[in-house]
Design a protein around this motif. Structure first.
Motif, PDB file in Angstrom:
ATOM      1  N   PRO A   1      19.509 -38.681 -55.045  1.00 38.19           N
ATOM      2  CA  PRO A   1      20.978 -38.104 -54.784  1.00 38.19           C
ATOM      3  C   PRO A   1      21.898 -38.832 -54.269  1.00 38.19           C
ATOM      4  O   PRO A   1      23.161 -38.787 -54.736  1.00 38.19           O
TER       5      PRO A   1
ATOM      6  N   PRO B   1      23.443 -42.058 -57.526  1.00 34.73           N
ATOM      7  CA  PRO B   1      23.101 -41.557 -58.871  1.00 34.73           C
ATOM      8  C   PRO B   1      23.238 -42.614 -59.831  1.00 34.73           C
ATOM      9  O   PRO B   1      22.662 -41.940 -61.049  1.00 34.73           O
TER      10      PRO B   1
ATOM     11  N   CYS C   1      19.524 -44.594 -62.346  1.00 37.23           N
ATOM     12  CA  CYS C   1      19.213 -43.317 -63.252  1.00 37.23           C
ATOM     13  C   CYS C   1      18.143 -43.372 -64.209  1.00 37.23           C
ATOM     14  O   CYS C   1      17.931 -42.594 -65.203  1.00 37.23           O
TER      15      CYS C   1
ATOM     16  N   ASN D   1      14.034 -34.090 -60.695  1.00 36.18           N
ATOM     17  CA  ASN D   1      15.319 -34.361 -60.383  1.00 36.18           C
ATOM     18  C   ASN D   1      16.138 -33.488 -60.424  1.00 36.18           C
ATOM     19  O   ASN D   1      16.448 -32.625 -61.337  1.00 36.18           O
TER      20      ASN D   1
ATOM     21  N   LEU E   1      19.439 -33.156 -60.580  1.00 34.74           N
ATOM     22  CA  LEU E   1      20.377 -33.077 -61.600  1.00 34.74           C
ATOM     23  C   LEU E   1      20.193 -32.182 -62.823  1.00 34.74           C
ATOM     24  O   LEU E   1      21.125 -31.812 -63.545  1.00 34.74           O
TER      25      LEU E   1
ATOM     26  N   TYR F   1      26.872 -40.498 -64.191  1.00 33.44           N
ATOM     27  CA  TYR F   1      26.149 -39.828 -63.161  1.00 33.44           C
ATOM     28  C   TYR F   1      26.587 -39.699 -61.840  1.00 33.44           C
ATOM     29  O   TYR F   1      26.628 -38.730 -60.983  1.00 33.44           O
ATOM     30  N   GLU F   2      27.702 -40.553 -61.534  1.00 30.43           N
ATOM     31  CA  GLU F   2      28.409 -40.453 -60.131  1.00 30.43           C
ATOM     32  C   GLU F   2      29.311 -39.057 -60.252  1.00 30.43           C
ATOM     33  O   GLU F   2      29.125 -38.225 -59.208  1.00 30.43           O
TER      34      GLU F   2
ATOM     35  N   ALA G   1      26.689 -36.064 -60.352  1.00 32.70           N
ATOM     36  CA  ALA G   1      26.288 -35.801 -58.873  1.00 32.70           C
ATOM     37  C   ALA G   1      27.148 -35.208 -58.151  1.00 32.70           C
ATOM     38  O   ALA G   1      26.670 -34.456 -57.323  1.00 32.70           O
ATOM     39  N   HIS G   2      28.319 -35.647 -58.077  1.00 31.33           N
ATOM     40  CA  HIS G   2      29.543 -35.303 -57.168  1.00 31.33           C
ATOM     41  C   HIS G   2      29.762 -33.744 -57.348  1.00 31.33           C
ATOM     42  O   HIS G   2      29.457 -33.131 -56.265  1.00 31.33           O
TER      43      HIS G   2
ATOM     44  N   LYS H   1      27.739 -31.502 -58.913  1.00 35.23           N
ATOM     45  CA  LYS H   1      26.622 -30.770 -58.549  1.00 35.23           C
ATOM     46  C   LYS H   1      26.132 -30.597 -57.231  1.00 35.23           C
ATOM     47  O   LYS H   1      25.767 -29.474 -56.633  1.00 35.23           O
ATOM     48  N   LEU H   2      26.159 -31.707 -56.377  1.00 35.19           N
ATOM     49  CA  LEU H   2      25.916 -31.468 -54.991  1.00 35.19           C
ATOM     50  C   LEU H   2      26.837 -30.758 -54.349  1.00 35.19           C
ATOM     51  O   LEU H   2      26.434 -29.921 -53.329  1.00 35.19           O
TER      52      LEU H   2
ATOM     53  N   SER I   1      21.065 -39.915 -47.722  1.00 34.78           N
ATOM     54  CA  SER I   1      22.530 -39.483 -47.851  1.00 34.78           C
ATOM     55  C   SER I   1      23.426 -39.766 -46.707  1.00 34.78           C
ATOM     56  O   SER I   1      24.468 -39.927 -46.617  1.00 34.78           O
TER      57      SER I   1
END
Length: 733
Positions: A228, A231, A234, A246, A248, A287-288, A291-292, A294-295, A342
Motif C-alpha cells: 500500500p 504502489p 505492482c 491486494n 486495490l 498505480y500511484e 492508491a491515493h 482508494k486509500l 506507511s
C-alpha cells in the motif's frame, strides 16, 4: 579433498549439478556455483576442516532427533515412522501417541529392538539405532500430531499428514465435459464504474457476462497482497504476502459507509474527482493515483464503519474479530508491516521493504515492532479491515460464479515466491535465503536466463517447520475459487537459485521434497474442492510431468510450444485430457503481437537479445512457424478460404484470430483458457519477461469496458462457436 567434501555437502542439500536444458542438451553447473549456493544456505566452504565439521553437525542433528519433523503419507499407504534412539533405550517400552485433527487420541506401544532396524551411527561416542515403527492402524485424511514418550517422559514430537492419492477434479470434468473460460489480469479490466483499476465488482460482473455466453471459469492473475505504501511495486508475481489479498481490488463504492456524508464530501471534492478521472482515462494503470484515491476513500469509509459497527457488539464486529482470529499471526504480521511501512513513508524515510527499515524494525518479532503496534493500534486495525473487506468481495465474486452455474468458477494463480522486502520474509527470516533469488536458466523465452528477485525457501527449514507455510499457502489461495493455477509448478520439485550479484545463467537447481508437497497439495485440493493446474513450461524434466499427472495436477499446454520435430504444430486433439490448453499466456505476445513479430521488435529495442544473429534466427523461426500454423489450421478445416494459405501474404485479422481460438476449442484438453486481449484484438503484451523498467509491465489496460464487450455481435458469435466446439469435443471424447 575439498571438491569431494563439497560434493558430499552438495548432495546432502539437494543441489543438482547436472540437468537437461530447454533445448534438450546436457548442462552442468560450475564448481564455483556449488560453493556459492552452499554459502547462501549458511555453510562456510572456506576449508576442508570447516566443511567436514558442518557435514558432521548436519548428520548429528538428524540422529539426535528421535522423530522426523513431519511425515506425509497417502491414504492407501501403511504408516511407517522412523524412530532414532541411543542404544541404552532400545529395550525399553515406548509409546507413540497420535492426536488426530478431530481431537481423538490413539496410542501405540512398542519396544524399539523388536522393530525393523534400518541403520546405526555413532554420535559423540554414543551408538544410535534407527528403527521403523509400523502403525497397526490407519488415520483419516488430515494433519495429526505425534508424540514419542517413555516412562511418561516426552522424547520427541512430529506430525503426520495423511493425503489422498490425487488432487480433486469436479465430477462433470471427470465424466468428460470439455470447458472453456477467460483468463484476465484483473487490474487490466475497464468498466463503467471502476476507479482506474479492475476490482472485485468488475470480476463478479465479468463472471456473470462470461457465464451467460458459455464460459465455465474466469482465470485470474495472482491477486496477492502488494505494498500500500509503495504502489509502483505492482508485479503480481513479486508480492508482499501470498496468503492475503491486494486491497486495490476492493470496490470502495460497495463498502457499507461509502454513501455517508463524510465519505461523499471527500469523493466529490474537485481535486479527488480530477484524480479519479485521470486514473480512469489512462491506457496504463497509474498505480500511484489509484492508491491515493482508494486509500483516501477507504480510510474515510473505515472511520464511518468503525463508528457504526466495530465499537459495539454487532454481528459485523463479531465477524471481523472472527476473521482476525482465523488469520492469526500471518494476518497480524501483514497489517503491522503495512502500517509500519506507511508510517516510515509518511516520515520521508526509505521504506521500500524491511531491509531498509530502521534496525529496530527489521524483524516482526523485535520488541520495537510490538511497541509500534500498540502505539498505532488503529492504523493496524485499518489494514486488517482492508483484508476483511477484500476477502468478502472476492467471496461474492466466487458465489456469483456458483450462482451462474459455472463448472469451475474462479481460478486463482499462486506466484512462485515473494519479493525480497516482503512481509512474508519479514516474519519468517529463517525460512528464506535472502542472498539468493529464484529464476530460470537460459531458455527459449529468456535466452539470457532470468532472475525474478524472489528469495527462495530453504527446503530443510520448510521441512523443519512441518510444511506449515506451504499448507497455509495452498489453503488460502484455494479459498473463494474452484481452481488453483500454480505458477512455475516445477518449484515443487526444484528451483533455479541465483546467488545475489551473479548472472542468471550461473545459478543452479536446488531440489524440494516433491512427493510430500504434492501430497499436501492433494489434501488441500480435496478440502477446498479445487482443481489444480500446474504451469509446466520452460526447462521441465520428464519426471515431474508424469508425477504431476499421477497426482491429478492438470498440465498447461500452450499451442505455440506444442511442436513436432519437423516444425509442424500438434493438433489440440492430441493434447492430454488432463490439461488446460491456451493459445498465449501473460508472458507471451498477443496473437497480433506474435503474428506481426511486435514482440521481437520490442525485444530488440530494449536489448533482450545479445546478438543480431540470435534475433535473425528468431525472425526466421517465427516465419516458418507461422506458415506451419496456417498449414495446420487449413488442414483441420479450422479456417475458411478468407484466410490465406501463404504466410507472405496473410496478416492477422479477425477471421484468423477467431479461427485459431475455435481450432483450440475442438481439442481434447479438459480446460481451454483464452485471453480477453485476443478477444479484443490487442497488440501490446501484459508482461515482457526479463525486463524491469524497460517496459511498463503489469499496467496495460484492456481497450474496452466489459459492459460493452459482451454486447458485441462478433464476440457473442465467437463465444457460441467456442461453446459448440467444446460440446462437440466432449461428445467425441
Amino acid at each position: 579433498m575439498t571438491q569431494q567434501l563439497l560434493q558430499q555437502l552438495v548432495e546432502m542439500r539437494g543441489i543438482e549439478t547436472r540437468y537437461v536444458d530447454a533445448w534438450g542438451n546436457p548442462a552442468t553447473i560450475a564448481e564455483k556455483s556449488k560453493a556459492k549456493l552452499l554459502n547462501v544456505l549458511g555453510y562456510d566452504t572456506s576449508n576442508d576442516e570447516k566443511i567436514q565439521s558442518q557435514i558432521s553437525a548436519d548428520i548429528a542433528s538428524v540422529w539426535l532427533s528421535p522423530l522426523n519433523p513431519v511425515s506425509v503419507v497417502r491414504s492407501t499407504e501403511q504408516i511407517n515412522l522412523p524412530v532414532r534412539l541411543p542404544i541404552e533405550l532400545v529395550n525399553d517400552e515406548h509409546v507413540i501417541t497420535i492426536t488426530c485433527e478431530d481431537g481423538k487420541a490413539i496410542e501405540h506401544n512398542f519396544i524399539p529392538v523388536d522393530q525393523e532396524m534400518m541403520t546405526m551411527a555413532h554420535i559423540d561416542d554414543v551408538e544410535f539405532h534407527e528403527y521403523v515403527v509400523t502403525l497397526p492402524f490407519s488415520l483419516p485424511l488430515g494433519y495429526h500430531d505425534v508424540t514419542l514418550s517413555a516412562d511418561n517422559d516426552q522424547l520427541g514430537t512430529s506430525r503426520i499428514i495423511v493425503a489422498p492419492q490425487a488432487c480433486y477434479t469436479p465430477s462433470e470434468i471427470q465424466q468428460g465435459k470439455k470447458t472453456w473460460g477467460l483468463s484476465v489480469q484483473l487490474y487490466c479490466v475497464r468498466s463503467e464504474k471502476n476507479w482506474g483499476i479492475g476490482d472485485f465488482s468488475d470480476l463478479a460482473l465479468l463472471v456473470e457476462k462470461a457465464a451467460a455466453v458459455g464460459a465455465d471459469f474466469v482465470g485470474l492473475n495472482p491477486i496477492h497482497a502488494l505494498y500500500p505504501a509503495n504502489p509502483n511495486a505492482c508485479s503480481p508475481y513479486g508480492p508482499s504476502s501470498r496468503r492475503w489479498l491486494n486491497y486495490l481490488y476492493i470496490d470502495v463504492t460497495a463498502v457499507d459507509g461509502y454513501e455517508s456524508d463524510p465519505v461523499q464530501e471527500i469523493v466529490n471534492n474537485e481535486t479527488f474527482k480530477k484524480t479519479l478521472e485521470h486514473a480512469r482515462s489512462e491506457d496504463y494503470v497509474d498505480y500511484e493515483a489509484v492508491a491515493h484515491i482508494k486509500l483516501t476513500a477507504l480510510k474515510a469509509v473505515f472511520d464511518v464503519y468503525e463508528e457504526k459497527y466495530l465499537r459495539n457488539n454487532t454481528k459485523q464486529n463479531k465477524a471481523f474479530k472472527a476473521f482476525i482470529e482465523a488469520g492469526g499471526e500471518s494476518l497480524d504480521m501483514l497489517a503491522t508491516y503495512d502500517a509500519l511501512q506507511s508510517d516510515l513513508h509518511a516520515q520521508g524515510k526509505e521504506s521500500w521493504g524491511w531491509p531498509v527499515f530502521p534496525e529496530a524494525y527489521k524483524d516482526y518479532y523485535n520488541p520495537a515492532v510490538e511497541k509500534f503496534k500498540k502505539a498505532n493500534k488503529r492504523q493496524v486495525k485499518f489494514y486488517l479491515f482492508l483484508q476483511w473487506i477484500a476477502s468478502q468481495q472476492l467471496e461474492n465474486a466466487s458465489s456469483k460464479a456458483i450462482e451462474c452455474g459455472m463448472t469451475i468458477g474462479l481460478y486463482r494463480d499462486l506466484a512462485v515466491g515473494v519479493s525480497e522486502g516482503s512481509a512474508e520474509i519479514w516474519g519468517n527470516k529463517d525460512l528464506y535465503c535472502t542472498d539468493a533469488s529464484v529464476g530460470a536458466p537460459p531458455d527459449i523465452l529468456g535466452p539470457l536466463g532470468q532472475n525474478w528477485g524472489l528469495p527462495p525457501m530453504d527446503p530443510r527449514k520448510l521441512y523443519e517447520q512441518g510444511y506449515q507455510p506451504i499448507i497455509d499457502l495452498f489453503a488460502s489461495n484455494m479459498a473463494s475459487s474452484g481452481s488453483l493455477r500454480i505458477d512455475h509448478v516445477m518449484a515443487l520439485l526444484r528451483l533455479w537459485w541465483v546467488v545475489k550479484g551473479d548472472n542468471a545463467k550461473d545459478g543452479g537447481y536446488v531440489y524440494y521434497p516433491v512427493d510430500d508437497l504434492l501430497g499436501i497439495l492433494a489434501l488441500e485440493s480435496h478440502r477446498n474442492q479445487s482443481l489444480v493446474i500446474g504451469e509446466d513450461l520452460g526447462t521441465v524434466p520428464e519426471e515431474i510431468r508424469s508425477k504431476l499427472a499421477d497426482n491429478g495436477v492438470y498440465s498447461y499446454r500452450v499451442f505455440f510450444f506444442e511442436q513436432a520435430e519437423d516444425g509442424g504444430f500438434f493438433s489440440p486433439s492430441h493434447y492430454p485430457v488432463q490439461s488446460m490448453s491456451t493459445l498465449t499466456t501473460h508472458d507471451m505476445p498477443t496473437l497480433i503481437g506474435y503474428w506481426h513479430c511486435l514482440d521481437l521488435e520490442l525485444g530488440k529495442d530494449i536489448g533482450l537479445y545479445p546478438t543480431e544473429e540470435i534475433l535473425q534466427t528468431l525472425y526466421t523461426d517465427r516465419h516458418e512457424n507461422k506458415q506451419a500454423i496456417l498449414d495446420t489450421l487449413h488442414g483441420h478445416g479450422s479456417v475458411g478460404h478468407e484466410v490465406g494459405r501463404d504466410v507472405n501474404y496473410t496478416g492477422m485479422d479477425k477471421a484468423l484470430n477467431h479461427g485459431m481460438q475455435v481450432h483450440m476449442a475442438g481439442g481434447s484438453s479438459a480446460l481451454l483458457s483464452l485471453q480477453l486481449e485476443d478477444w479484443l484484438e490487442m497488440d501490446k503484451p501484459v508482461n515482457v519477461p526479463g525486463t524491469f523498467n524497460e517496459y511498463p509491465n503489469w499496467k496495460r489496460k484492456l481497450t474496452e469496458n466489459i459492459e460493452s464487450l459482451f454486447e458485441r455481435k462478433d464476440i457473442n458469435e465467437l463465444a457460441a462457436k467456442l461453446t459448440q466446439s467444446r460440446k462437440h469435443a466432449s461428445a467425441n471424447k
